[in-house]
Design an enzyme around this catalytic site. Sequence first.
Site, PDB file in Angstrom:
ATOM      1  N   GLU A  17       0.843  -1.192   0.000  1.00 24.61           N
ATOM      2  CA  GLU A  17       0.000   0.000   0.000  1.00 24.61           C
ATOM      3  C   GLU A  17       0.878   1.242   0.000  1.00 24.61           C
ATOM      4  OE1 GLU A  17      -3.635   0.596   2.597  1.00 24.61           O
ATOM      5  OE2 GLU A  17      -2.339   2.169   3.426  1.00 24.61           O
ATOM      6  N   THR A  48      -4.117   4.709  -1.387  1.00 23.03           N
ATOM      7  CA  THR A  48      -5.143   5.257  -0.508  1.00 23.03           C
ATOM      8  C   THR A  48      -5.792   6.481  -1.136  1.00 23.03           C
ATOM      9  OG1 THR A  48      -3.629   6.667   0.743  1.00 23.03           O
ATOM     10  CG2 THR A  48      -3.919   4.409   1.519  1.00 23.03           C
ATOM     11  N   TYR A  49      -6.907   6.901  -0.560  1.00 15.72           N
ATOM     12  CA  TYR A  49      -7.738   7.948  -1.149  1.00 15.72           C
ATOM     13  C   TYR A  49      -7.434   9.303  -0.531  1.00 15.72           C
ATOM     14  CZ  TYR A  49     -11.894  10.162  -3.136  1.00 15.72           C
ATOM     15  OH  TYR A  49     -12.755  10.981  -3.841  1.00 15.72           O
ATOM     16  N   ARG A 108     -15.954   3.185   3.912  1.00  9.45           N
ATOM     17  CA  ARG A 108     -16.746   4.334   4.360  1.00  9.45           C
ATOM     18  C   ARG A 108     -15.844   5.544   4.521  1.00  9.45           C
ATOM     19  NH1 ARG A 108     -18.679   5.175  10.402  1.00  9.45           N
ATOM     20  NH2 ARG A 108     -16.469   5.724  10.420  1.00  9.45           N
ATOM     21  N   ALA A 124     -20.099   1.395   4.222  1.00 10.51           N
ATOM     22  CA  ALA A 124     -19.310   0.892   3.097  1.00 10.51           C
ATOM     23  C   ALA A 124     -20.123  -0.042   2.208  1.00 10.51           C
ATOM     24  CB  ALA A 124     -18.055   0.188   3.606  1.00 10.51           C
ATOM     25  N   TYR A 144     -11.534  -6.016  10.244  1.00  8.73           N
ATOM     26  CA  TYR A 144     -10.911  -5.519  11.476  1.00  8.73           C
ATOM     27  C   TYR A 144     -10.668  -6.664  12.463  1.00  8.73           C
ATOM     28  CZ  TYR A 144     -12.425  -1.217   9.335  1.00  8.73           C
ATOM     29  OH  TYR A 144     -12.606  -0.194   8.419  1.00  8.73           O
ATOM     30  N   HIS A 148     -13.952  -3.260  14.640  1.00  8.05           N
ATOM     31  CA  HIS A 148     -14.011  -1.830  14.364  1.00  8.05           C
ATOM     32  C   HIS A 148     -14.403  -1.086  15.633  1.00  8.05           C
ATOM     33  CE1 HIS A 148     -15.257   2.017  12.620  1.00  8.05           C
ATOM     34  NE2 HIS A 148     -14.618   1.649  11.510  1.00  8.05           N
ATOM     35  N   GLN A 175      -7.235  -4.359   8.620  1.00 10.56           N
ATOM     36  CA  GLN A 175      -6.532  -3.287   9.310  1.00 10.56           C
ATOM     37  C   GLN A 175      -5.262  -3.873   9.917  1.00 10.56           C
ATOM     38  OE1 GLN A 175      -5.380  -0.323   9.872  1.00 10.56           O
ATOM     39  NE2 GLN A 175      -7.431   0.537  10.123  1.00 10.56           N
ATOM     40  N   GLN A 211       4.940   7.491  14.828  1.00  8.89           N
ATOM     41  CA  GLN A 211       4.118   6.905  13.776  1.00  8.89           C
ATOM     42  C   GLN A 211       3.193   5.844  14.336  1.00  8.89           C
ATOM     43  OE1 GLN A 211       6.131   3.925  11.801  1.00  8.89           O
ATOM     44  NE2 GLN A 211       4.541   3.492  10.308  1.00  8.89           N
TER      45      GLN A 211
END
Length: 286
Positions: A17, A48-49, A108, A124, A144, A148, A175, A211
């Site tokens: 990713e 990613t968006y 989502r 979603a 998840y 979640h 995740q 991070q």
Amino acid sequence: MKISSLFNSERTVLSFEVFPPKKTGSVETVYNTIAELQSLRPDYISVTYGAGGSAANNYTCDIASLIKNKYGIEAMAHLTCVNSTKADVDRVLNELKENNIENILALRGDKNPDFEPKTDFIHANDLVSYIKTKGDFGISVAGYPETHFEAPNGKVDIANLKNKVDCGAQSIVTQLFFNNSYFYRFRDRCDIAGITVPISAGIMPVTNKNQIERMVSMCGASLPRKFVKMIQKYEDRPEALVDAGIAFAIDQIVDLVANGVDGIHIYTMNNPYIAKKITESIKGLL
């Protein structure tokens, strides 16, 4: 090629990713990252968006197009809907089609307190159902392992995941997590619920203490004692912490592959060095 078709062989699917730059960053840095990642020959790379799920300054399609059309690697574009109208999604889907991008990770997205959420898509699964009406896309969704944070319990969370799959999702990307036992429990719950699509385990190699604290605060992942001790020991030695984080991720992956994981999805944090070190260590296992 649909991402789901990559899981038809018995080997473990490897994916990376990457994320677009923030508003103040240069997209060229991401292009340079892709140029280095392509030599590692992942099965696909997801993008990613935008920054924080925003469509502003969104290079997702540009980066995905480079991955697919220049380097010949399958690309998966993330698409969030919490801040999108149907017209917004239509625009993105048309752009993806024009750039030969067949795969979408339908999410989502995180609610932004600075913006009033749109109401065309509430969950979603609404986005998954809508994408299914707009073309022959391969659709993946998020899972998840530790539930979640908005779900009242694991049972409800798995039911929500089953709903996304029933609406048309063909694979799942989890995740991040640092304790494999949570993944195995999650996978068992999926089996019991009748979720049969492939599941890729999301692995994030730690690169620095700040991070990891930021990511954990966002997704709620728990930290095993072994991981915490590693952070404490090397937090003042940045290079040593990177190497230790890579070693921890490799240990996770070796165990996951040995236990039949469908795929490994590495959150590269746009750091080709980390992706290269991990890939070189595990390539004989996949």
